[in-house]
Scaffold this active site. Sequence first.
Site, mmCIF file in Angstrom:
data_model
loop_
_atom_site.group_PDB
_atom_site.id
_atom_site.type_symbol
_atom_site.label_atom_id
_atom_site.label_comp_id
_atom_site.label_asym_id
_atom_site.label_seq_id
_atom_site.Cartn_x
_atom_site.Cartn_y
_atom_site.Cartn_z
ATOM 1 N N LYS A 99 -28.055 -27.450 42.014
ATOM 2 C CA LYS A 99 -28.384 -27.859 43.487
ATOM 3 C C LYS A 99 -29.244 -28.864 43.743
ATOM 4 O O LYS A 99 -29.344 -29.107 45.205
ATOM 5 C CB LYS A 99 -28.973 -26.508 43.938
ATOM 6 C CG LYS A 99 -27.677 -25.342 43.800
ATOM 7 C CD LYS A 99 -27.165 -25.121 44.966
ATOM 8 C CE LYS A 99 -26.257 -23.809 45.026
ATOM 9 N NZ LYS A 99 -25.141 -23.777 44.071
ATOM 10 N N SER A 100 -30.105 -29.568 43.066
ATOM 11 C CA SER A 100 -30.885 -30.482 43.178
ATOM 12 C C SER A 100 -30.525 -31.857 43.709
ATOM 13 O O SER A 100 -29.215 -32.189 43.480
ATOM 14 C CB SER A 100 -31.665 -30.970 42.037
ATOM 15 O OG SER A 100 -32.683 -31.925 41.976
ATOM 16 N N CYS A 101 -31.420 -32.535 44.503
ATOM 17 C CA CYS A 101 -30.699 -33.952 45.092
ATOM 18 C C CYS A 101 -30.984 -34.910 44.157
ATOM 19 O O CYS A 101 -30.842 -36.081 44.220
ATOM 20 C CB CYS A 101 -31.483 -34.187 46.386
ATOM 21 S SG CYS A 101 -30.898 -33.405 47.656
ATOM 22 N N LEU A 102 -31.870 -34.638 42.811
ATOM 23 C CA LEU A 102 -32.236 -35.560 41.728
ATOM 24 C C LEU A 102 -31.332 -35.367 40.761
ATOM 25 O O LEU A 102 -31.701 -35.129 39.662
ATOM 26 C CB LEU A 102 -33.628 -35.421 41.632
ATOM 27 C CG LEU A 102 -34.636 -36.082 42.705
ATOM 28 C CD1 LEU A 102 -36.114 -35.622 42.518
ATOM 29 C CD2 LEU A 102 -34.459 -37.505 42.528
ATOM 30 N N ASN B 28 -29.793 -43.158 43.619
ATOM 31 C CA ASN B 28 -29.714 -42.128 42.585
ATOM 32 C C ASN B 28 -28.634 -40.975 42.829
ATOM 33 O O ASN B 28 -27.692 -41.049 42.071
ATOM 34 C CB ASN B 28 -30.955 -41.380 41.962
ATOM 35 C CG ASN B 28 -30.932 -40.458 41.146
ATOM 36 O OD1 ASN B 28 -30.682 -40.923 40.060
ATOM 37 N ND2 ASN B 28 -31.173 -39.317 41.287
#
Lengths: 102, 157
Positions: A99-102, B28
């Site tokens: 779920k992370s944006c990274l 990214n």
Amino acid sequence: MEKQYGNYTVHTDPEGYLTDFNEWNEDVARAIAAEHGIELTDKHWEVIRYLQDKYRKGEPLSIRGIKKSGVVDIKEFYSLFPGGPLKISTKIAGIPKPKSCL
Amino acid sequence: MAIYAKKMLFILSKSTLDSVYAAFIMANGARMEGIEAEIFFTFFGLEAIHKEKMKKLRIPTVGNPGMHMPTLLGALPGMEAFATKMMMKKMEELDIPPVDEFLEILAASGVKLWACKLAVEMFGYKREDFIDDLEGILTVGDFYHRIDKEHTHIIFI
């Protein structure tokens, strides 16, 4: 949703991620990988086991985590799973999409 | 489902941390979705790839309404350093890499990093002032030639 991989019927979300990790096995992984044009090598399996281990521990996945993993470097990670490495590798590993944006 | 984003080109013109991170996280994020990404550093944005200056990037506490801080208070000595330290701490908690490590990740992920020729000349920088991962120094015209496929988008930060 139900999906058939060889002899196995699995349940997935609309994007194709397994909703029940217990339905995952290596044949299912090979079949999902094939859908993405990937033939699993020993290195792929090493990454998949790393991801599953993180999932079992409830630890979030990120690209920085991959970098620190000691299992694979980022360049290799991208070449193993072309076209979105973390989202494809997690799908093959039978775990939820990060779920992370990274 | 068709995705009408094949390549994202970011122009980073500022050196404030919020802008730098916006560009890095978006680039990214594109790569993580299998979308190509490149960043063109111009004007103050060049500080983000400058080996020395990248260590001193700050969150602005003056003229930044997002800080919700009276201008005079934000101008006090040490205030910017303090705000920056607080934000870096929070980012570390969220596992957001510092600038130098983030650039390594971007380069390894296949993000091409370019410096703007005119801005490099204006500030009197040299190639060796910048990180080794820098792909090259381009004119604006060269940069437009990076639009080599359909569904390429440019975002100015």
